[in-house]
Design a protein around this motif. Structure first.
Motif, mmCIF file in Angstrom:
data_model
loop_
_atom_site.group_PDB
_atom_site.id
_atom_site.type_symbol
_atom_site.label_atom_id
_atom_site.label_comp_id
_atom_site.label_asym_id
_atom_site.label_seq_id
_atom_site.Cartn_x
_atom_site.Cartn_y
_atom_site.Cartn_z
ATOM 1 N N ALA A 105 0.825 -1.203 0.000
ATOM 2 C CA ALA A 105 0.000 0.000 0.000
ATOM 3 C C ALA A 105 0.865 1.261 0.000
ATOM 4 C CB ALA A 105 -0.929 -0.005 1.211
ATOM 5 N N THR B 40 -9.904 0.662 -3.917
ATOM 6 C CA THR B 40 -10.398 1.434 -2.774
ATOM 7 C C THR B 40 -11.720 0.886 -2.278
ATOM 8 O OG1 THR B 40 -9.281 3.413 -3.593
ATOM 9 C CG2 THR B 40 -11.042 3.739 -1.994
ATOM 10 N N LEU C 265 -11.203 -2.359 -0.311
ATOM 11 C CA LEU C 265 -10.645 -2.161 1.025
ATOM 12 C C LEU C 265 -11.693 -1.592 1.982
ATOM 13 C CD1 LEU C 265 -7.187 -0.692 -0.021
ATOM 14 C CD2 LEU C 265 -7.561 -2.912 1.071
ATOM 15 N N ALA D 116 -7.008 1.936 2.758
ATOM 16 C CA ALA D 116 -5.920 1.095 3.257
ATOM 17 C C ALA D 116 -5.805 1.204 4.774
ATOM 18 C CB ALA D 116 -4.609 1.495 2.589
ATOM 19 N N ARG E 15 -6.319 -1.813 7.517
ATOM 20 C CA ARG E 15 -5.266 -2.103 8.484
ATOM 21 C C ARG E 15 -5.818 -2.096 9.910
ATOM 22 N NH1 ARG E 15 -0.855 -0.785 11.555
ATOM 23 N NH2 ARG E 15 1.096 -1.737 10.825
ATOM 24 N N VAL F 10 -3.875 -5.905 -3.910
ATOM 25 C CA VAL F 10 -3.114 -4.652 -3.868
ATOM 26 C C VAL F 10 -1.816 -4.791 -4.650
ATOM 27 C CG1 VAL F 10 -1.969 -2.970 -2.370
ATOM 28 C CG2 VAL F 10 -4.152 -3.977 -1.664
#
Length: 211
Positions: free
Chosen positions: A18, A105, A108, A143, A147, A187
């Motif tokens: 990322a 996007t 995610l 991202a 995470r 990714v």
């Protein structure tokens, strides 16, 4: 919470992929792969929407309707992303940098929601960016959301089938650790495609731009 040992290398891989993609899109330097920094400028709106071949799928103003072989524009807002219901067109349409970044996007953001959020977001809820700066910022936010979702899982969650309820994949039938692996490869491979598009755009002859 302590990061499960099995998750740590996957999390490190995701962070690398990322961050490298964001630097590739924003500059001023990027990781060249050999430990040296390579200068790169930020992606422009013209480059973001560049269609290198006829018949590309891209992101478009909603009022303009879908592009070739697309049947609708996914997402919400003034812009949407070319899409079609199954069965998808064959051969697959070539997709622009804008399409690929929007796809990443959305994936995610929705997977983060279906892992550690309200488990309710759909593609119809996801805003599509019509400009490069907005798209890069949206990717960085997506991202970060994914995470955070990963940092909240424990060992048991990694083996839980259906821990992620993302509705546009096999997630409800997969152990969560397999989903984490899949997101990483998405990714990585779309990031590589975006990097190649940047190289092709830089080498292509000048072209008119009509936003």
């Amino acid at each position: 919470m302590t990061t499960p040992s099995r998750l740590s290398p996957l999390l490190q891989q995701f962070d690398f992929a990322a961050e490298r993609l964001i630097h590739r899109l924003t500059g001023p330097v990027m990781d060249s792969g050999d430990g040296a920094d390579t200068e790169v400028g930020p992606v422009t709106d013209e480059e973001y929407l560049w269609e290198p071949v006829p018949g590309c799928w891209s992101v478009r103003r909603r009022g303009d309707g879908p592009g070739p072989r697309a049947t609708f524009l996914a997402g919400t807002g003034d812009w949407g992303r070319d899409a079609a219901s199954y069965p998808h067109p064959w051969p697959p349409p070539f997709t622009t940098l804008a399409w690929r970044l929007s796809h990443l996007t959305e994936m995610l953001v929705l997977r983060a929601d279906h892992t550690a959020g309200g488990h309710a977001l759909t593609r119809d809820d996801h805003p599509v960016s019509g400009d490069a700066a907005g798209a890069v910022a949206a990717f960085a936010a997506g991202a970060a959301a994914w995470r955070r979702a990963l940092l909240a899982v424990d060992e048991a969650a990694l083996d839980t089938v259906g821990y992620c309820t993302y509705p546009h994949g096999s997630d409800p039938e997969e152990p969560f650790i397999d989903v984490v692996w899949w997101v990483n490869q998405e990714v990585l491979h779309h990031g590589a495609e975006i990097a190649l598009l940047r190289d092709l755009y830089r080498a292509a002859p000048p072209r008119p731009f009509h936003p």
